[in-house]
Design a protein around this motif. Structure first.
Motif, PDB file in Angstrom:
ATOM      1  N   ARG A 140      -3.534   3.855  -7.361  1.00 22.77           N
ATOM      2  CA  ARG A 140      -3.577   2.527  -7.977  1.00 22.77           C
ATOM      3  C   ARG A 140      -3.586   2.620  -9.502  1.00 22.77           C
ATOM      4  NH1 ARG A 140      -8.513  -0.348  -8.058  1.00 22.77           N
ATOM      5  NH2 ARG A 140      -9.126   0.920  -6.264  1.00 22.77           N
TER       6      ARG A 140
ATOM      7  N   PHE B 192       0.836  -1.205   0.000  1.00 28.05           N
ATOM      8  CA  PHE B 192       0.000   0.000   0.000  1.00 28.05           C
ATOM      9  C   PHE B 192       0.870   1.254   0.000  1.00 28.05           C
ATOM     10  CE2 PHE B 192      -2.326   3.393   2.077  1.00 28.05           C
ATOM     11  CZ  PHE B 192      -3.590   3.324   1.499  1.00 28.05           C
TER      12      PHE B 192
ATOM     13  N   ASN C 256     -12.587   2.508   3.264  1.00 33.70           N
ATOM     14  CA  ASN C 256     -11.803   2.623   2.039  1.00 33.70           C
ATOM     15  C   ASN C 256     -10.375   2.135   2.213  1.00 33.70           C
ATOM     16  OD1 ASN C 256     -13.730   3.550   0.269  1.00 33.70           O
ATOM     17  ND2 ASN C 256     -13.366   5.694   0.731  1.00 33.70           N
TER      18      ASN C 256
ATOM     19  N   PHE D 153      -6.785   7.991  -3.456  1.00 36.90           N
ATOM     20  CA  PHE D 153      -6.504   6.577  -3.212  1.00 36.90           C
ATOM     21  C   PHE D 153      -6.665   5.758  -4.488  1.00 36.90           C
ATOM     22  CE2 PHE D 153     -11.102   6.884  -2.463  1.00 36.90           C
ATOM     23  CZ  PHE D 153     -11.584   5.755  -3.110  1.00 36.90           C
ATOM     24  N   HIS D 154      -7.617   6.145  -5.322  1.00 31.16           N
ATOM     25  CA  HIS D 154      -7.897   5.448  -6.576  1.00 31.16           C
ATOM     26  C   HIS D 154      -6.864   5.819  -7.636  1.00 31.16           C
ATOM     27  CE1 HIS D 154     -11.368   4.149  -9.501  1.00 31.16           C
ATOM     28  NE2 HIS D 154     -10.373   3.291  -9.475  1.00 31.16           N
TER      29      HIS D 154
ATOM     30  N   ARG E   5     -10.469  -1.660   2.068  1.00 31.93           N
ATOM     31  CA  ARG E   5     -10.824  -2.069   0.709  1.00 31.93           C
ATOM     32  C   ARG E   5      -9.681  -1.785  -0.258  1.00 31.93           C
ATOM     33  NH1 ARG E   5     -15.965   0.809  -1.695  1.00 31.93           N
ATOM     34  NH2 ARG E   5     -17.039  -0.530  -0.185  1.00 31.93           N
ATOM     35  N   GLU E   6      -9.041  -0.631  -0.087  1.00 38.34           N
ATOM     36  CA  GLU E   6      -7.966  -0.242  -1.001  1.00 38.34           C
ATOM     37  C   GLU E   6      -6.718  -1.096  -0.800  1.00 38.34           C
ATOM     38  OE1 GLU E   6      -6.293   1.655  -4.195  1.00 38.34           O
ATOM     39  OE2 GLU E   6      -8.372   1.627  -3.511  1.00 38.34           O
TER      40      GLU E   6
ATOM     41  N   ALA F 206      -7.448  -4.056  -2.773  1.00 42.44           N
ATOM     42  CA  ALA F 206      -7.457  -3.718  -4.203  1.00 42.44           C
ATOM     43  C   ALA F 206      -6.036  -3.571  -4.736  1.00 42.44           C
ATOM     44  CB  ALA F 206      -8.246  -2.430  -4.433  1.00 42.44           C
ATOM     45  N   ARG F 207      -5.143  -3.042  -3.919  1.00 41.96           N
ATOM     46  CA  ARG F 207      -3.762  -2.860  -4.375  1.00 41.96           C
ATOM     47  C   ARG F 207      -3.012  -4.187  -4.420  1.00 41.96           C
ATOM     48  NH1 ARG F 207      -1.744   3.011  -1.933  1.00 41.96           N
ATOM     49  NH2 ARG F 207      -3.643   4.129  -2.535  1.00 41.96           N
TER      50      ARG F 207
END
Length: 211
Positions: free
Chosen positions: A150, A22, A179, A146-147, A182-183, A186-187
């Motif tokens: 990625r 992250f 988030n 955050f998006h 979740r992030e 996702a990463r």
């Protein structure tokens, strides 16, 4: 007891790797992200990453709203010339690109300056399709920070020249915790996609856009 101990160690190891990944992505992209309309360089295209316009429980999704506001600000400031809205349209009743385009037109952006990618089902898909399907070698990603981290990391690893403009985040303690967890996942998924060479779910024929 030994089994529980080993599971705890394994869980801690997975968490540590996820956390390290992250923050590594944060560091790797920190020079690619912008918060100021005045400071961000010009790119011909801005690519708005999709999300639902409405919350599950009703009401406008503020992540969506803030991305639209950010894209409009860049366009009106002359920092982008065209916009590609990229989102999910897997079923007829759910169309993120159509909603995003309509919202941008309502703000006064001409419809012929906005193009739709109906197969941007994931961030990976949006980034790669912008390059391989729509022929964009360089562009500005528009989403929350955050998006964008990625998205720009995926682009960088794929050799695509991308910067990100950070839309305003949704600043509540509940959303931050949700988030973050979740992030992190996702990463990890993004890293695995890169390692295993995962391709977009849909590519298809190339689409020519004005430049």
């Amino acid at each position: 007891m030994k089994k529980i101990k080993y599971l705890a160690i394994l869980g801690l190891l997975i968490f540590s790797i996820s956390l390290a990944n992250f923050f590594y992505m944060n560091r790797a992209t920190e020079n690619l992200l912008y918060n100021s309309v005045d400071e961000i360089p010009f790119r011909t295209y801005g690519v708005v990453l999709g999300t639902s316009k409405y919350m599950v429980g009703g009401g406008i999704n503020r992540y969506y709203e803030n991305r639209i506001i950010a894209a409009n600000a860049l366009y009106k400031a002359g920092k982008i010339k065209y916009i590609l809205v990229s989102g999910d349209n897997m079923v007829k009743s759910y169309n993120e690109p159509k909603q995003m385009k309509a919202s941008l037109v309502e703000l006064g952006i001409p419809s012929d300056k906005i193009f739709e990618d109906f197969a941007g089902r994931r961030t990976l898909d949006s980034v790669i399709r912008a390059n391989q399907v729509f022929g964009l070698d360089t562009f500005t990603l528009i989403s929350q920070e955050f998006h964008n981290v990625r998205g720009t990391f995926l682009a960088k690893e794929k050799g695509i020249d991308v910067i990100g403009f950070n839309a305003e985040d949704v600043k509540t303690s509940r959303m931050k915790i949700k988030n973050l967890s979740r992030e992190m996942l996702a990463r990890v998924k993004a890293r695995l996609d890169l390692i295993f060479g995962v391709a977009p779910e849909v590519l298809g024929n190339k689409i020519s856009l004005p430049h």
